[in-house]
Scaffold this motif. Structure first.
Motif, PDB file in Angstrom:
ATOM      1  N   ARG A 262       0.754  -1.081   0.106  1.00  0.00           N
ATOM      2  CA  ARG A 262       0.103  -0.101   0.083  1.00  0.00           C
ATOM      3  C   ARG A 262       0.784   1.401   0.002  1.00  0.00           C
ATOM      4  O   ARG A 262       1.955   1.245   0.402  1.00  0.00           O
ATOM      5  CB  ARG A 262      -0.854   0.104   1.340  1.00  0.00           C
ATOM      6  CG  ARG A 262      -1.829  -1.285   1.485  1.00  0.00           C
ATOM      7  CD  ARG A 262      -2.701  -1.031   2.607  1.00  0.00           C
ATOM      8  NE  ARG A 262      -3.231  -2.196   2.743  1.00  0.00           N
ATOM      9  CZ  ARG A 262      -4.471  -2.288   3.486  1.00  0.00           C
ATOM     10  NH1 ARG A 262      -4.810  -1.043   4.064  1.00  0.00           N
ATOM     11  NH2 ARG A 262      -4.894  -3.398   3.943  1.00  0.00           N
ATOM     12  N   LEU A 263       0.315   2.293  -0.542  1.00  0.00           N
ATOM     13  CA  LEU A 263       1.041   3.432  -0.397  1.00  0.00           C
ATOM     14  C   LEU A 263       1.260   4.059   1.000  1.00  0.00           C
ATOM     15  O   LEU A 263       2.280   4.682   1.155  1.00  0.00           O
ATOM     16  CB  LEU A 263       0.086   4.709  -1.194  1.00  0.00           C
ATOM     17  CG  LEU A 263       0.216   4.567  -2.768  1.00  0.00           C
ATOM     18  CD1 LEU A 263      -0.777   5.602  -3.579  1.00  0.00           C
ATOM     19  CD2 LEU A 263       1.713   4.776  -3.271  1.00  0.00           C
ATOM     20  N   ARG A 267       7.306   0.311   4.774  1.00  0.00           N
ATOM     21  CA  ARG A 267       8.096  -0.044   3.820  1.00  0.00           C
ATOM     22  C   ARG A 267       9.320  -0.676   4.305  1.00  0.00           C
ATOM     23  O   ARG A 267       9.555  -0.887   5.420  1.00  0.00           O
ATOM     24  CB  ARG A 267       8.714   1.437   3.194  1.00  0.00           C
ATOM     25  CG  ARG A 267       8.122   2.211   2.467  1.00  0.00           C
ATOM     26  CD  ARG A 267       8.999   3.164   1.702  1.00  0.00           C
ATOM     27  NE  ARG A 267      10.037   2.688   1.100  1.00  0.00           N
ATOM     28  CZ  ARG A 267      11.402   3.139   1.420  1.00  0.00           C
ATOM     29  NH1 ARG A 267      11.592   3.962   2.490  1.00  0.00           N
ATOM     30  NH2 ARG A 267      12.024   2.512   0.875  1.00  0.00           N
TER      31      ARG A 267
ATOM     32  N   ARG B 232       7.208   1.631  -4.276  1.00  0.00           N
ATOM     33  CA  ARG B 232       7.347   2.157  -3.009  1.00  0.00           C
ATOM     34  C   ARG B 232       7.945   1.166  -1.797  1.00  0.00           C
ATOM     35  O   ARG B 232       8.779   1.437  -0.838  1.00  0.00           O
ATOM     36  CB  ARG B 232       6.215   2.794  -2.436  1.00  0.00           C
ATOM     37  CG  ARG B 232       6.362   3.650  -0.995  1.00  0.00           C
ATOM     38  CD  ARG B 232       4.914   4.224  -0.515  1.00  0.00           C
ATOM     39  NE  ARG B 232       5.212   4.580   0.904  1.00  0.00           N
ATOM     40  CZ  ARG B 232       4.944   3.932   1.967  1.00  0.00           C
ATOM     41  NH1 ARG B 232       4.693   2.498   1.795  1.00  0.00           N
ATOM     42  NH2 ARG B 232       5.043   4.230   3.040  1.00  0.00           N
ATOM     43  N   ASP B 236      14.508   2.135  -2.595  1.00  0.00           N
ATOM     44  CA  ASP B 236      15.447   3.045  -1.697  1.00  0.00           C
ATOM     45  C   ASP B 236      15.173   4.459  -2.140  1.00  0.00           C
ATOM     46  O   ASP B 236      15.072   5.509  -1.499  1.00  0.00           O
ATOM     47  CB  ASP B 236      16.964   2.779  -1.563  1.00  0.00           C
ATOM     48  CG  ASP B 236      17.369   1.514  -0.992  1.00  0.00           C
ATOM     49  OD1 ASP B 236      16.586   1.139  -0.069  1.00  0.00           O
ATOM     50  OD2 ASP B 236      17.916   0.858  -1.613  1.00  0.00           O
ATOM     51  N   ALA B 252      12.607   7.225  -1.299  1.00  0.00           N
ATOM     52  CA  ALA B 252      11.464   6.801  -1.610  1.00  0.00           C
ATOM     53  C   ALA B 252      10.257   7.532  -0.727  1.00  0.00           C
ATOM     54  O   ALA B 252       9.291   8.103  -0.794  1.00  0.00           O
ATOM     55  CB  ALA B 252      11.197   5.262  -1.262  1.00  0.00           C
ATOM     56  N   TYR B 256       7.130   9.997  -1.537  1.00  0.00           N
ATOM     57  CA  TYR B 256       5.675   9.581  -1.321  1.00  0.00           C
ATOM     58  C   TYR B 256       5.194  10.467  -0.413  1.00  0.00           C
ATOM     59  O   TYR B 256       3.986  10.818  -0.748  1.00  0.00           O
ATOM     60  CB  TYR B 256       5.615   8.050  -1.119  1.00  0.00           C
ATOM     61  CG  TYR B 256       5.564   7.385  -2.254  1.00  0.00           C
ATOM     62  CD1 TYR B 256       4.762   6.714  -2.899  1.00  0.00           C
ATOM     63  CD2 TYR B 256       7.151   6.642  -2.656  1.00  0.00           C
ATOM     64  CE1 TYR B 256       4.944   5.937  -3.961  1.00  0.00           C
ATOM     65  CE2 TYR B 256       7.344   5.997  -3.700  1.00  0.00           C
ATOM     66  CZ  TYR B 256       6.228   5.500  -4.422  1.00  0.00           C
ATOM     67  OH  TYR B 256       6.223   4.705  -5.423  1.00  0.00           O
TER      68      TYR B 256
END
Lengths: 329, 284
Positions: A262-263, A267, B232, B236, B252, B256
């Motif tokens: 997902r955005l 991460r 994403r 990196d 990244a 975003y």
């Protein structure tokens, strides 16, 4: 509910003739759709979501057939109706939009002629009136310079414009139900947004009911009142959209949600991949089809297919196990 | 230690077309450090796949340089690329034949459609061993043993060695493509939409595998995708492409959270998002 639903699918079994005999791509699916309502159907390739769409419209390819069940739409059982009756329903009260507009638009015909055809056939409009209405429809779906574009052939338009043409064609005879099978999958994300906005706007304006088939959870979440999750031909869970995303009950639904990057997600962490593969259609169908990949499966899951039960208001589930709310997948 | 593994400078790629040329890549520059993942996102036709091919010289750039550093420390056996090192690396655009092939040991590629890159008449182990024999790294029984190791590395069992491509699922075929690319121990792996043809549950498996391999092998990735969320997850740094140019490039997290270019903002705004779900535990 005293209102008759617009569409009532009851215990539909549909599939294909193969060397190994009949295989059910749609295996006992039931649901109702009220006039003006929107149902999203999600699932991975081969789960039967497109087969479901095609069986409802009786557009399965030659090797396919409806084995049993009923598809009641506007007073007709489409599952058993003859071609003459189907011809008066399809393209008129029930319209479809497909993933690849190029394969549903006759490349030899001008765009205006393609849209005029159902107007002449179903509504009895004359040549000039039908053409004029086609140009109006192109205007409505946001095609720039519609008079000119109506004279073009499909290959002269961009992918997004072709999908708009397909939507204009589907809406031409003012249908009550639109079935859209991955309508934006072939499109770029910014064009996808425009096409989804168009479908939503037309739905609002016309009070159209919608069945939206997609592998993209975000797409159905933004477009539908209700979402159904399919796995191996069965609807394993369905609920009002907000409830399904807030409180998914089926282990597969939870696993599917968790597997999507997902955005706004974390991460760098490993995604919650679902181990194993979806079953083939010819696999053993006795138990729950997800049991071999399910971390919560109990013995009963392997021998007995779960019946559908209601776990909350409008929230239907096919699972033997009761997972507490918020359990990780 | 050299901070750059790959440096692309002012890359221009024209495709011949009726009445002139189409400029697919219009002056693109970027770098990839050893072990780094650079994500390249953009919509169809923006030139991202052309860049992948131009780096490997599968299409010859019209102008610009593609500098590959030859002596960067890495897990792979770097070796000499067999060409004059200008200090900043060898320019692949000036190489051909065996000298270019030698550089392909350093840079390998994984494609979107694994089936199209796997000969249907070959068994899995032969497909994986082909780069080994092709580069003279192993032959005969040794090649089979190494192929088995590679297949184990990408999560394919020993029982898969003698199977044919059609006997694998889409996700497994992509693993096979990965094993082939990793056979020569490259330092940079170019992934062109490696998970776009896969379902989400299988996509997650392959993304996890890529992340794991990158960590274990110290691989650098040039990761190309139209899917902003996928990029994403893995990258990196991210470069956003539009009409043959990079319009924005940032780490990244920053890109975003604070997209600067209007096109990046439009792209991010267009992504359909899933509402919060309790089951996944991940915020939106």
């Amino acid at each position: 509910m005293t209102d008759q639903p617009l569409l009532a699918v009851h215990d539909l079994v549909a599939g294909f003739r193969t060397d190994a005999g009949f295989v059910a791509a749609v295996d006992g699916v039931s649901f109702d759709l009220a006039a003006g309502a929107a149902l999203g159907v999600v699932g991975e390739s081969g789960c039967g979501k497109s087969a479901l769409a095609y069986s409802i419209a009786r557009l399965l390819p030659a090797a396919g057939r409806i084995q049993s069940g009923a598809v009641r739409f506007a007073g007709v059982d489409l599952a058993t109706a003859d071609e003459r009756v189907l011809g008066t329903v399809r393209g008129r009260r029930l319209a479809m939009v497909f993933q690849d507009p190029m394969s549903s638009l006759n490349p030899y015909r001008r765009v205006g002629g393609l849209i005029a055809e159902p107007l002449r056939r179903h509504l009895g409009l004359g040549r000039t009136a039908a053409w004029r209405r086609a140009v109006e429809l192109l205007t409505q779906v946001g095609i720039p310079d519609p008079e000119q574009r109506a004279r073009r052939h499909p290959h002269e338009l961009s992918g997004g414009q072709r999908q708009r043409v397909l939507i204009a064609l589907a809406l031409s005879c003012d249908p009550h139900l639109l079935i859209a099978d991955e309508p934006t999958t072939a499109l770029d994300v910014t064009v996808q947004r425009q096409v989804l906005d168009l479908i939503a706007a037309e739905r609002g304006r016309r009070g159209l009911a919608l069945i939206l088939i997609s592998h993209n959870l975000g797409v159905v979440a933004g477009m539908c009142d209700r979402v159904a999750v399919m796995y191996a031909g069965r609807m394993v869970e369905s609920a009002p959209t907000a409830a399904l995303f807030r409180d998914p009950r089926h282990p597969y639904t939870r696993a599917l949600f968790a597997a999507v990057p997902r955005l706004g997600g974390a991460r760098g962490q490993a995604l919650a991949a679902i181990p194993g593969q979806p079953p083939t259609l010819t696999a053993d169908r006795r138990g729950c089809a997800f049991a071999p990949r399910c971390p919560h499966a109990i013995d009963r899951c392997r021998t007995e297919a779960p019946a559908e039960r209601v776990v909350a208001d409008g929230h239907r589930l096919r699972c033997h196990v009761d997972l507490p709310t918020g359990t990780p997948p | 230690m050299n901070a750059e593994l790959l440096r692309v400078e002012d890359l221009v790629v024209d495709y011949p077309a009726r009445g002139g040329a189409v400029r697919a890549v219009a002056g693109v520059s970027f770098t990839v450090a050893p072990g780094e993942t650079l994500g390249l996102v953009g919509e169809s036709g923006c030139g991202k796949s052309t860049i992948a091919r131009a780096v490997l010289q599968l299409v010859r750039p019209t102008a610009g340089r593609v500098l590959l550093s030859v002596n960067t420390g890495s897990a792979g056996s770097a070796g000499s690329a067999g060409s004059a090192d200008t200090g900043s690396g060898v320019d692949l655009c000036t190489l051909s034949g065996s000298r270019l092939r030698a550089c392909w040991r350093q840079v390998q590629m994984v494609f979107q459609d694994p089936s199209a890159s796997l000969d249907p008449r070959w068994t899995a182990w032969r497909l994986v061993a082909e780069p080994l024999t092709g580069f003279g790294l192993a032959h005969g029984a040794a090649a089979r043993t190494r192929a088995a190791e590679l297949m184990d590395l990408v999560g394919l069992g020993a029982d898969a060695l003698d199977r044919y491509p059609h006997e694998f699922s889409g996700g497994q075929r992509q693993r096979l493509g990965l094993a082939r690319a990793l056979a020569v121990q490259p330092r940079l792996l170019i992934c062109d939409e490696p998970v776009s043809a896969l379902d989400v549950s299988i996509q997650a498996q392959v993304l996890n595998l890529l992340a794991d391999l990158r960590r274990r092998l110290g691989l650098a990735l040039l990761f190309i995708s139209h899917d902003l969320a996928v990029v994403r997850h893995l990258a990196d740094r991210v470069a956003v492409m539009q009409a043959g140019r990079i319009v924005e490039c940032a780490d990244a997290e920053t890109l975003y959270a604070q997209p600067q270019h209007p096109y990046t903002r439009a792209l991010l705004a267009a992504v359909p998002v899933m509402p919060l779900s309790a089951g996944s535990g991940a915020p939106l």
